[in-house]
Design a protein around this motif. Structure first.
Motif, PDB file in Angstrom:
ATOM      1  N   SER A 198       0.851  -1.181   0.000  1.00  0.00           N
ATOM      2  CA  SER A 198       0.000   0.000   0.000  1.00  0.00           C
ATOM      3  C   SER A 198       0.888   1.232   0.000  1.00  0.00           C
ATOM      4  CB  SER A 198      -0.946   0.003   1.205  1.00  0.00           C
ATOM      5  OG  SER A 198      -0.202   0.033   2.415  1.00  0.00           O
ATOM      6  N   GLY A 199       0.281   2.388  -0.060  1.00  0.00           N
ATOM      7  CA  GLY A 199       1.033   3.621  -0.004  1.00  0.00           C
ATOM      8  C   GLY A 199       2.062   3.714  -1.111  1.00  0.00           C
ATOM      9  N   GLY A 200       3.317   4.043  -0.747  1.00  0.00           N
ATOM     10  CA  GLY A 200       4.383   4.200  -1.726  1.00  0.00           C
ATOM     11  C   GLY A 200       4.683   2.919  -2.480  1.00  0.00           C
ATOM     12  N   CYS A 201       4.410   1.789  -1.856  1.00  0.00           N
ATOM     13  CA  CYS A 201       4.601   0.500  -2.525  1.00  0.00           C
ATOM     14  C   CYS A 201       3.815   0.442  -3.823  1.00  0.00           C
ATOM     15  CB  CYS A 201       4.171  -0.619  -1.583  1.00  0.00           C
ATOM     16  SG  CYS A 201       4.241  -2.276  -2.267  1.00  0.00           S
ATOM     17  N   ILE A 202       2.589   0.981  -3.811  1.00  0.00           N
ATOM     18  CA  ILE A 202       1.732   0.927  -4.994  1.00  0.00           C
ATOM     19  C   ILE A 202       2.298   1.775  -6.138  1.00  0.00           C
ATOM     20  CG2 ILE A 202      -0.561   1.545  -5.886  1.00  0.00           C
ATOM     21  CD1 ILE A 202      -0.474  -1.023  -4.299  1.00  0.00           C
ATOM     22  N   SER A 203       3.072   2.800  -5.814  1.00  0.00           N
ATOM     23  CA  SER A 203       3.694   3.593  -6.864  1.00  0.00           C
ATOM     24  C   SER A 203       4.670   2.755  -7.680  1.00  0.00           C
ATOM     25  CB  SER A 203       4.439   4.788  -6.246  1.00  0.00           C
ATOM     26  OG  SER A 203       3.559   5.622  -5.544  1.00  0.00           O
ATOM     27  N   ASN A 204       5.348   1.838  -7.012  1.00  0.00           N
ATOM     28  CA  ASN A 204       6.297   0.957  -7.685  1.00  0.00           C
ATOM     29  C   ASN A 204       5.651  -0.319  -8.208  1.00  0.00           C
ATOM     30  OD1 ASN A 204       8.421   2.712  -7.083  1.00  0.00           O
ATOM     31  ND2 ASN A 204       8.821   1.704  -5.119  1.00  0.00           N
ATOM     32  N   TRP A 205       4.576  -0.733  -7.568  1.00  0.00           N
ATOM     33  CA  TRP A 205       3.921  -2.000  -7.890  1.00  0.00           C
ATOM     34  C   TRP A 205       2.414  -1.761  -8.050  1.00  0.00           C
ATOM     35  CZ3 TRP A 205       7.311  -5.844  -8.808  1.00  0.00           C
ATOM     36  CH2 TRP A 205       8.599  -5.706  -8.270  1.00  0.00           C
ATOM     37  N   PRO A 206       1.998  -1.143  -9.148  1.00  0.00           N
ATOM     38  CA  PRO A 206       0.568  -0.872  -9.359  1.00  0.00           C
ATOM     39  C   PRO A 206      -0.247  -2.158  -9.346  1.00  0.00           C
ATOM     40  CG  PRO A 206       1.917   0.324 -10.945  1.00  0.00           C
ATOM     41  CD  PRO A 206       2.827  -0.637 -10.257  1.00  0.00           C
ATOM     42  N   ILE A 207      -1.425  -2.095  -8.764  1.00  0.00           N
ATOM     43  CA  ILE A 207      -2.266  -3.292  -8.679  1.00  0.00           C
ATOM     44  C   ILE A 207      -2.866  -3.624 -10.042  1.00  0.00           C
ATOM     45  CG2 ILE A 207      -2.797  -2.842  -6.269  1.00  0.00           C
ATOM     46  CD1 ILE A 207      -5.549  -1.901  -7.135  1.00  0.00           C
ATOM     47  N   PHE A 208      -3.137  -4.897 -10.235  1.00  0.00           N
ATOM     48  CA  PHE A 208      -3.829  -5.353 -11.448  1.00  0.00           C
ATOM     49  C   PHE A 208      -5.249  -5.750 -11.076  1.00  0.00           C
ATOM     50  CE2 PHE A 208      -5.437  -8.912 -13.959  1.00  0.00           C
ATOM     51  CZ  PHE A 208      -5.424  -8.347 -15.231  1.00  0.00           C
ATOM     52  N   TYR A 209      -6.202  -5.243 -11.862  1.00  0.00           N
ATOM     53  CA  TYR A 209      -7.592  -5.620 -11.637  1.00  0.00           C
ATOM     54  C   TYR A 209      -8.351  -5.615 -12.952  1.00  0.00           C
ATOM     55  CZ  TYR A 209     -12.481  -5.563 -10.287  1.00  0.00           C
ATOM     56  OH  TYR A 209     -13.812  -5.875 -10.179  1.00  0.00           O
ATOM     57  N   THR A 210      -9.148  -6.635 -13.159  1.00  0.00           N
ATOM     58  CA  THR A 210     -10.123  -6.653 -14.234  1.00  0.00           C
ATOM     59  C   THR A 210     -11.417  -7.221 -13.684  1.00  0.00           C
ATOM     60  OG1 THR A 210     -10.707  -7.554 -16.406  1.00  0.00           O
ATOM     61  CG2 THR A 210      -9.259  -8.898 -15.028  1.00  0.00           C
ATOM     62  N   ASP A 211     -12.534  -6.581 -14.020  1.00  0.00           N
ATOM     63  CA  ASP A 211     -13.818  -7.090 -13.548  1.00  0.00           C
ATOM     64  C   ASP A 211     -14.424  -8.079 -14.532  1.00  0.00           C
ATOM     65  OD1 ASP A 211     -14.529  -5.425 -15.600  1.00  0.00           O
ATOM     66  OD2 ASP A 211     -15.883  -4.168 -14.421  1.00  0.00           O
ATOM     67  N   ASN A 212     -13.675  -8.367 -15.590  1.00  0.00           N
ATOM     68  CA  ASN A 212     -14.146  -9.308 -16.605  1.00  0.00           C
ATOM     69  C   ASN A 212     -12.995 -10.242 -16.958  1.00  0.00           C
ATOM     70  OD1 ASN A 212     -15.589 -10.600 -18.649  1.00  0.00           O
ATOM     71  ND2 ASN A 212     -14.969  -9.084 -20.184  1.00  0.00           N
ATOM     72  N   VAL A 213     -12.849 -11.301 -16.186  1.00  0.00           N
ATOM     73  CA  VAL A 213     -11.721 -12.212 -16.370  1.00  0.00           C
ATOM     74  C   VAL A 213     -11.947 -13.087 -17.599  1.00  0.00           C
ATOM     75  CG1 VAL A 213     -10.428 -14.124 -15.359  1.00  0.00           C
ATOM     76  CG2 VAL A 213     -11.175 -12.221 -13.917  1.00  0.00           C
ATOM     77  N   THR A 214     -11.157 -12.861 -18.620  1.00  0.00           N
ATOM     78  CA  THR A 214     -11.140 -13.727 -19.800  1.00  0.00           C
ATOM     79  C   THR A 214      -9.739 -14.284 -19.918  1.00  0.00           C
ATOM     80  OG1 THR A 214     -10.664 -11.838 -21.258  1.00  0.00           O
ATOM     81  CG2 THR A 214     -12.978 -12.488 -20.975  1.00  0.00           C
ATOM     82  N   LEU A 215      -9.620 -15.584 -20.202  1.00  0.00           N
ATOM     83  CA  LEU A 215      -8.366 -16.293 -20.009  1.00  0.00           C
ATOM     84  C   LEU A 215      -7.890 -17.020 -21.256  1.00  0.00           C
ATOM     85  CD1 LEU A 215      -9.332 -17.972 -16.616  1.00  0.00           C
ATOM     86  CD2 LEU A 215      -8.001 -15.874 -16.919  1.00  0.00           C
ATOM     87  N   ASP A 216      -6.579 -17.083 -21.401  1.00  0.00           N
ATOM     88  CA  ASP A 216      -5.981 -17.928 -22.419  1.00  0.00           C
ATOM     89  C   ASP A 216      -6.187 -19.397 -22.060  1.00  0.00           C
ATOM     90  OD1 ASP A 216      -5.090 -15.817 -23.899  1.00  0.00           O
ATOM     91  OD2 ASP A 216      -2.951 -16.187 -23.594  1.00  0.00           O
ATOM     92  N   ALA A 217      -6.114 -20.251 -23.072  1.00  0.00           N
ATOM     93  CA  ALA A 217      -6.162 -21.695 -22.843  1.00  0.00           C
ATOM     94  C   ALA A 217      -5.024 -22.087 -21.907  1.00  0.00           C
ATOM     95  CB  ALA A 217      -6.040 -22.430 -24.171  1.00  0.00           C
ATOM     96  N   GLY A 218      -5.319 -22.994 -20.978  1.00  0.00           N
ATOM     97  CA  GLY A 218      -4.333 -23.417 -20.005  1.00  0.00           C
ATOM     98  C   GLY A 218      -4.526 -22.773 -18.645  1.00  0.00           C
ATOM     99  N   LEU A 219      -5.390 -21.756 -18.573  1.00  0.00           N
ATOM    100  CA  LEU A 219      -5.722 -21.119 -17.307  1.00  0.00           C
ATOM    101  C   LEU A 219      -7.140 -21.492 -16.909  1.00  0.00           C
ATOM    102  CD1 LEU A 219      -4.212 -17.570 -17.911  1.00  0.00           C
ATOM    103  CD2 LEU A 219      -3.263 -19.391 -16.467  1.00  0.00           C
ATOM    104  N   GLU A 220      -7.365 -21.648 -15.606  1.00  0.00           N
ATOM    105  CA  GLU A 220      -8.669 -22.058 -15.092  1.00  0.00           C
ATOM    106  C   GLU A 220      -9.335 -20.888 -14.370  1.00  0.00           C
ATOM    107  OE1 GLU A 220     -10.099 -24.917 -15.618  1.00  0.00           O
ATOM    108  OE2 GLU A 220      -8.367 -25.834 -16.632  1.00  0.00           O
ATOM    109  N   ALA A 221     -10.586 -20.623 -14.707  1.00  0.00           N
ATOM    110  CA  ALA A 221     -11.311 -19.511 -14.081  1.00  0.00           C
ATOM    111  C   ALA A 221     -11.395 -19.676 -12.574  1.00  0.00           C
ATOM    112  CB  ALA A 221     -12.708 -19.404 -14.684  1.00  0.00           C
ATOM    113  N   SER A 222     -11.454 -20.913 -12.091  1.00  0.00           N
ATOM    114  CA  SER A 222     -11.586 -21.157 -10.651  1.00  0.00           C
ATOM    115  C   SER A 222     -10.353 -20.717  -9.873  1.00  0.00           C
ATOM    116  CB  SER A 222     -11.854 -22.641 -10.397  1.00  0.00           C
ATOM    117  OG  SER A 222     -10.805 -23.445 -10.912  1.00  0.00           O
ATOM    118  N   ASP A 223      -9.217 -20.523 -10.556  1.00  0.00           N
ATOM    119  CA  ASP A 223      -8.000 -20.083  -9.888  1.00  0.00           C
ATOM    120  C   ASP A 223      -7.969 -18.572  -9.672  1.00  0.00           C
ATOM    121  OD1 ASP A 223      -6.828 -22.606  -9.618  1.00  0.00           O
ATOM    122  OD2 ASP A 223      -5.966 -22.522 -11.635  1.00  0.00           O
TER     123      ASP A 223
END
Length: 284
Positions: A70-95
């Motif tokens: 959090s805080g300054g950490c987020i400046s170096n490590w921005p969070i990843f978020y998507t509200d619509n998870v679409t996946l390549d083959a080989g990835l499982e939605a349950s994960d």
């Protein structure tokens, strides 16, 4: 992002500072192609990226499935978020899932690990964030084990929690150790074991519920861990994973992800965690 900012991130101060606002969630995954993809990296093999090929990362301090950045950490490590998870083959939605951060924003997780970008990655395919501070690792779909950094917490005779340092004396300190990558369960060694020899488990496994033996097929490991340090032994017909010759165990009373109560049972240091500073097990 401006060139001057990237020069700043190129300094060692990118380490992992944890404190500013959480306002920069990283690039919008958008709608072109899958929002979470698998890329083949020459060094790391299969890795997780966003739709634009930008690498994603795990943070070792997120041992409990919540974000410790959090805080300054987020400046170096921005969070990843998507509200619509679409996946390549080989990835499982349950994960995949999401957490609500302390500021109310959302963050996507993979197998319980919150996902981040690294501000020092200048282009798609960059993996400059791996092993920064020994607690940031490229996000892979196939880690067998993970390297975490967390407070060791034991319990006294009345069940009250006590913080311990890495030398197993009472106190506050973050300690590195190995966990199961999928479940986040802490792994332990036993001080009475010898090299490739389990001196705890009964031949009928009647005490296995207290300290279950641990076994998993080693696939991929965080870059700080050396595959040659791991092996397997036979324990009364069952396989057990070893690290530097030490048989590895779970603790039966670790119930929640990130628990490490075994470090003080039955006394501090009898069942140490395992990390890169662990000395090789003594020969029989």
């Amino acid at each position: 992002m401006k060139k001057s900012i990237f020069l700043l991130f190129a300094s060692i101060s990118i380490f992992y500072g944890c404190s500013s606002d959480d306002s920069d969630p990283g690039p919008d995954p958008g709608n072109d192609g899958n929002n979470i993809q698998l890329a083949n990296d020459a060094t790391f093999g299969s890795i997780l990226t966003d739709k634009d090929g930008r690498s994603l990362y795990f943070f070792s301090r997120d041992s409990k499935g919540t974000s410790a950045c959090s805080g300054g950490c987020i400046s170096n490590w921005p969070i990843f978020y998507t509200d619509n998870v679409t996946l390549d083959a080989g990835l499982e939605a349950s994960d995949f899932s999401e957490i609500t951060r302390t500021d109310g924003s959302k963050q996507t997780t993979y197998k319980g690990w919150p996902l981040y970008y690294f501000a020092g990655d200048n282009a798609a395919g960059d993996t400059n964030g791996d092993k920064v501070g020994n607690n940031w690792y490229i996000a892979k779909p196939d880690y067998s084990l993970m390297y975490v950094e967390a407070q060791l917490v034991g319990k006294d005779a009345e069940g009250n929690e006590i913080n311990f340092k890495s030398d197993y004396t009472p106190g506050d300190e973050l300690t590195f150790y190995i966990v199961n990558a999928t479940t986040g369960r802490t792994l332990y060694t036993f001080i009475n074991d010898k090299k490739d020899t389990n001196n705890f488990t009964a031949d009928d496994f009647s005490n296995d519920a207290v300290w279950p033996i641990f076994d998993i097929d080693i696939d991929k490991l965080p870059s700080i861990l050396d595959a040659s340090d791991f092996g397997t032994i036979d324990v009364f017909g069952r396989s057990q994973l070893t690290y530097k010759g030490w048989p590895l165990y779970y603790f039966g009373q670790d119930v929640e992800r990130g628990d490490n109560f075994g470090i003080n049972f039955p006394a501090a240091g009898v069942w140490p965690i395992a990390n890169t500073d662990t000395e090789p097990a003594p020969a029989n």
